[in-house]
Design a protein around this motif. Sequence first.
Motif, PDB file in Angstrom:
ATOM      1  N   LYS A   1      62.727  -0.397   6.782  1.00 33.16           N
ATOM      2  CA  LYS A   1      63.580   0.804   6.809  1.00 33.16           C
ATOM      3  C   LYS A   1      63.780   1.349   5.402  1.00 33.16           C
ATOM      4  O   LYS A   1      63.732   2.556   5.183  1.00 33.16           O
ATOM      5  CB  LYS A   1      64.938   0.486   7.441  1.00 33.16           C
ATOM      6  CG  LYS A   1      64.888   0.315   8.932  1.00 33.16           C
ATOM      7  CD  LYS A   1      66.247  -0.070   9.494  1.00 33.16           C
ATOM      8  CE  LYS A   1      66.160  -0.361  10.985  1.00 33.16           C
ATOM      9  NZ  LYS A   1      67.411  -0.856  11.543  1.00 33.16           N
ATOM     10  N   ALA A   2      64.001   0.449   4.445  1.00 35.65           N
ATOM     11  CA  ALA A   2      64.230   0.864   3.059  1.00 35.65           C
ATOM     12  C   ALA A   2      62.978   1.489   2.447  1.00 35.65           C
ATOM     13  O   ALA A   2      63.062   2.437   1.667  1.00 35.65           O
ATOM     14  CB  ALA A   2      64.675  -0.324   2.223  1.00 35.65           C
TER      15      ALA A   2
ATOM     16  N   GLN B   1      64.731  -4.627   7.798  1.00 36.38           N
ATOM     17  CA  GLN B   1      65.550  -3.936   6.794  1.00 36.38           C
ATOM     18  C   GLN B   1      64.672  -3.424   5.652  1.00 36.38           C
ATOM     19  O   GLN B   1      64.832  -2.293   5.191  1.00 36.38           O
ATOM     20  CB  GLN B   1      66.628  -4.874   6.239  1.00 36.38           C
ATOM     21  CG  GLN B   1      67.843  -4.993   7.114  1.00 36.38           C
ATOM     22  CD  GLN B   1      68.492  -3.653   7.379  1.00 36.38           C
ATOM     23  OE1 GLN B   1      68.321  -3.098   8.465  1.00 36.38           O
ATOM     24  NE2 GLN B   1      69.221  -3.112   6.431  1.00 36.38           N
TER      25      GLN B   1
END
Length: 195
Positions: free
Chosen positions: A156-157, A153
Amino acid sequence: NYSMKGMLRRLIIPATLIVALAGFGCASPPSAEKKAAEEALRAAKAAGAEKYAPGDFSAATTALKGAEDQMSARKYSEAKTAYAKAKEQAEKAAQAAEAGRTAMKSQVEQQLAETGKRWQELEGKVKAAAKRFKADQKKAWEADATAAAEALQAAKAAAGDDPAAAMDKLARVVQALEKWEVEVKGLGTPAPKMK
């Protein structure tokens, strides 16, 4: 006595003029060039040149240090030239940083897709082999799976703004992937059920 004063005046006045004229001939410190080079280096750093174009950033830093050395030695003409070179190097580093960031961004996006797919496949294998896991393996898997999900996550950020950080996060996920692929493979295939 008069002739002595007159003679001193004739010697002192030309000597004073020579010293004054020599002072006008000296170059002044290249303050504007120094400021421009320092600003260009700050801009390169802000563009991420340390991460995405380390060679160019290092060259710019070295060039600026050389200019500072010339300035300290009061070699203003050489310092002026060196500051101009440092500014040019810093601008090159900033451009290289943008190109490096763009290249790494597309690499991160590709790796994110591949790593996400691999992780899903691993989760399926772990689920199928879960009954053969020992209690400590289950606990380790849960901890690693949670950490890997968070790292994915975070990757991705960060992918758009800081692809270098995203790559670091992906490396941790890949490390966990490789560890658990070996663990699952080590469990072997389940024995067929007896009828």
